[in-house]
Design a protein around this motif. Sequence first.
Motif, PDB file in Angstrom:
ATOM      1  N   ALA A 144     110.567  -9.918 134.117  1.00 42.06           N
ATOM      2  CA  ALA A 144     111.440 -11.105 134.773  1.00 42.06           C
ATOM      3  C   ALA A 144     111.654 -10.684 136.129  1.00 42.06           C
ATOM      4  O   ALA A 144     111.880  -9.811 136.500  1.00 42.06           O
ATOM      5  N   PRO A 145     111.827 -11.926 136.879  1.00 39.10           N
ATOM      6  CA  PRO A 145     111.968 -11.638 138.466  1.00 39.10           C
ATOM      7  C   PRO A 145     113.603 -10.836 138.498  1.00 39.10           C
ATOM      8  O   PRO A 145     114.569 -11.170 137.864  1.00 39.10           O
ATOM      9  N   GLY A 146     113.326  -9.842 139.147  1.00 34.94           N
ATOM     10  CA  GLY A 146     114.605  -8.813 139.372  1.00 34.94           C
ATOM     11  C   GLY A 146     115.007  -7.986 138.392  1.00 34.94           C
ATOM     12  O   GLY A 146     116.193  -7.303 138.232  1.00 34.94           O
ATOM     13  N   LYS A 147     114.216  -7.954 137.172  1.00 32.52           N
ATOM     14  CA  LYS A 147     114.344  -6.958 136.140  1.00 32.52           C
ATOM     15  C   LYS A 147     113.200  -6.193 135.922  1.00 32.52           C
ATOM     16  O   LYS A 147     112.004  -6.472 136.453  1.00 32.52           O
ATOM     17  N   GLU A 148     113.485  -4.887 135.109  1.00 34.17           N
ATOM     18  CA  GLU A 148     112.444  -4.208 134.943  1.00 34.17           C
ATOM     19  C   GLU A 148     111.532  -4.483 133.654  1.00 34.17           C
ATOM     20  O   GLU A 148     112.021  -5.540 132.944  1.00 34.17           O
ATOM     21  N   ARG A 149     110.297  -4.015 133.539  1.00 34.64           N
ATOM     22  CA  ARG A 149     109.255  -4.442 132.348  1.00 34.64           C
ATOM     23  C   ARG A 149     110.104  -4.105 131.039  1.00 34.64           C
ATOM     24  O   ARG A 149     110.549  -3.190 130.896  1.00 34.64           O
ATOM     25  N   GLU A 150     110.001  -4.881 130.109  1.00 34.17           N
ATOM     26  CA  GLU A 150     110.543  -4.606 129.033  1.00 34.17           C
ATOM     27  C   GLU A 150     109.530  -4.817 127.601  1.00 34.17           C
ATOM     28  O   GLU A 150     108.608  -5.707 127.804  1.00 34.17           O
ATOM     29  N   PHE A 151     109.705  -4.273 126.686  1.00 34.92           N
ATOM     30  CA  PHE A 151     108.980  -4.386 125.379  1.00 34.92           C
ATOM     31  C   PHE A 151     109.094  -5.630 124.683  1.00 34.92           C
ATOM     32  O   PHE A 151     110.397  -5.980 124.791  1.00 34.92           O
ATOM     33  N   VAL A 152     108.118  -6.439 124.355  1.00 33.17           N
ATOM     34  CA  VAL A 152     108.486  -7.518 123.727  1.00 33.17           C
ATOM     35  C   VAL A 152     107.730  -7.533 122.173  1.00 33.17           C
ATOM     36  O   VAL A 152     108.680  -7.902 121.173  1.00 33.17           O
ATOM     37  N   ALA A 153     106.622  -7.028 121.815  1.00 32.73           N
ATOM     38  CA  ALA A 153     106.208  -6.975 120.714  1.00 32.73           C
ATOM     39  C   ALA A 153     104.967  -6.109 120.462  1.00 32.73           C
ATOM     40  O   ALA A 153     104.175  -5.948 121.732  1.00 32.73           O
ATOM     41  N   ALA A 154     104.554  -5.771 119.454  1.00 38.90           N
ATOM     42  CA  ALA A 154     103.507  -4.690 119.084  1.00 38.90           C
ATOM     43  C   ALA A 154     102.963  -4.727 117.810  1.00 38.90           C
ATOM     44  O   ALA A 154     103.868  -5.148 117.050  1.00 38.90           O
ATOM     45  N   ILE A 155     101.823  -4.348 117.734  1.00 38.01           N
ATOM     46  CA  ILE A 155     101.272  -4.362 116.370  1.00 38.01           C
ATOM     47  C   ILE A 155     100.231  -3.136 116.315  1.00 38.01           C
ATOM     48  O   ILE A 155      99.436  -2.766 117.027  1.00 38.01           O
ATOM     49  N   GLY A 156     100.498  -2.397 115.106  1.00 39.17           N
ATOM     50  CA  GLY A 156      99.737  -1.162 114.956  1.00 39.17           C
ATOM     51  C   GLY A 156      98.478  -1.212 114.562  1.00 39.17           C
ATOM     52  O   GLY A 156      97.851  -2.275 114.687  1.00 39.17           O
ATOM     53  N   TRP A 157      97.795  -0.106 114.319  1.00 39.24           N
ATOM     54  CA  TRP A 157      96.288  -0.021 113.705  1.00 39.24           C
ATOM     55  C   TRP A 157      96.179  -0.778 112.623  1.00 39.24           C
ATOM     56  O   TRP A 157      95.227  -1.328 112.142  1.00 39.24           O
ATOM     57  N   SER A 158      97.218  -0.755 111.565  1.00 43.16           N
ATOM     58  CA  SER A 158      97.360  -1.546 110.558  1.00 43.16           C
ATOM     59  C   SER A 158      98.047  -2.744 110.738  1.00 43.16           C
ATOM     60  O   SER A 158      99.273  -2.734 111.324  1.00 43.16           O
ATOM     61  N   THR A 159      97.534  -3.930 110.809  1.00 41.25           N
ATOM     62  CA  THR A 159      98.541  -5.168 111.090  1.00 41.25           C
ATOM     63  C   THR A 159      99.589  -5.354 110.149  1.00 41.25           C
ATOM     64  O   THR A 159     100.423  -6.267 110.530  1.00 41.25           O
ATOM     65  N   ILE A 160      99.834  -4.534 109.167  1.00 46.39           N
ATOM     66  CA  ILE A 160     101.121  -4.484 108.470  1.00 46.39           C
ATOM     67  C   ILE A 160     102.167  -4.244 109.390  1.00 46.39           C
ATOM     68  O   ILE A 160     103.455  -4.793 109.084  1.00 46.39           O
ATOM     69  N   ARG A 161     102.037  -3.019 110.254  1.00 43.47           N
ATOM     70  CA  ARG A 161     103.158  -2.600 111.147  1.00 43.47           C
ATOM     71  C   ARG A 161     103.261  -3.432 112.363  1.00 43.47           C
ATOM     72  O   ARG A 161     102.065  -3.435 113.116  1.00 43.47           O
TER      73      ARG A 161
END
Length: 126
Positions: free
Chosen positions: A40-57
Amino acid sequence: QVQLVESGGGLVQAGGSLRLSCAASGRTFNTYPMGWFRQAPGKEREFVAAIGWSTIRTSYADSVQGRFTISRDDAKNTVYLQMNSLKPEDTAVYYCAAGLFRYSNRLTREEEYGYWGQGTQVTVSS
């Protein structure tokens, strides 16, 4: 060469939805984690979401949990971010990322990712 091509960003009113897509080429990432980050403007990059090699994770930032859903289609080498109930605070440039390490379950750190998309703007108006 590896490329990540994003699409789906834009302007939406609060409460609306968007679906971001990120298509990878140059390497098959079915055994690698994939993630989304935002800045976001004026902020550092942040984690939102991720998915592993197994879609369960999957993993989500607290700020988006329950509203965003990450998924992947390995046949298309593509990762998606479905964003519902959008808030003005979600306004940011969103980046997709592809992991460096096979079978990794460490999903939230930028250091885990070696390939990044160009970023796509998401703007949520109130």
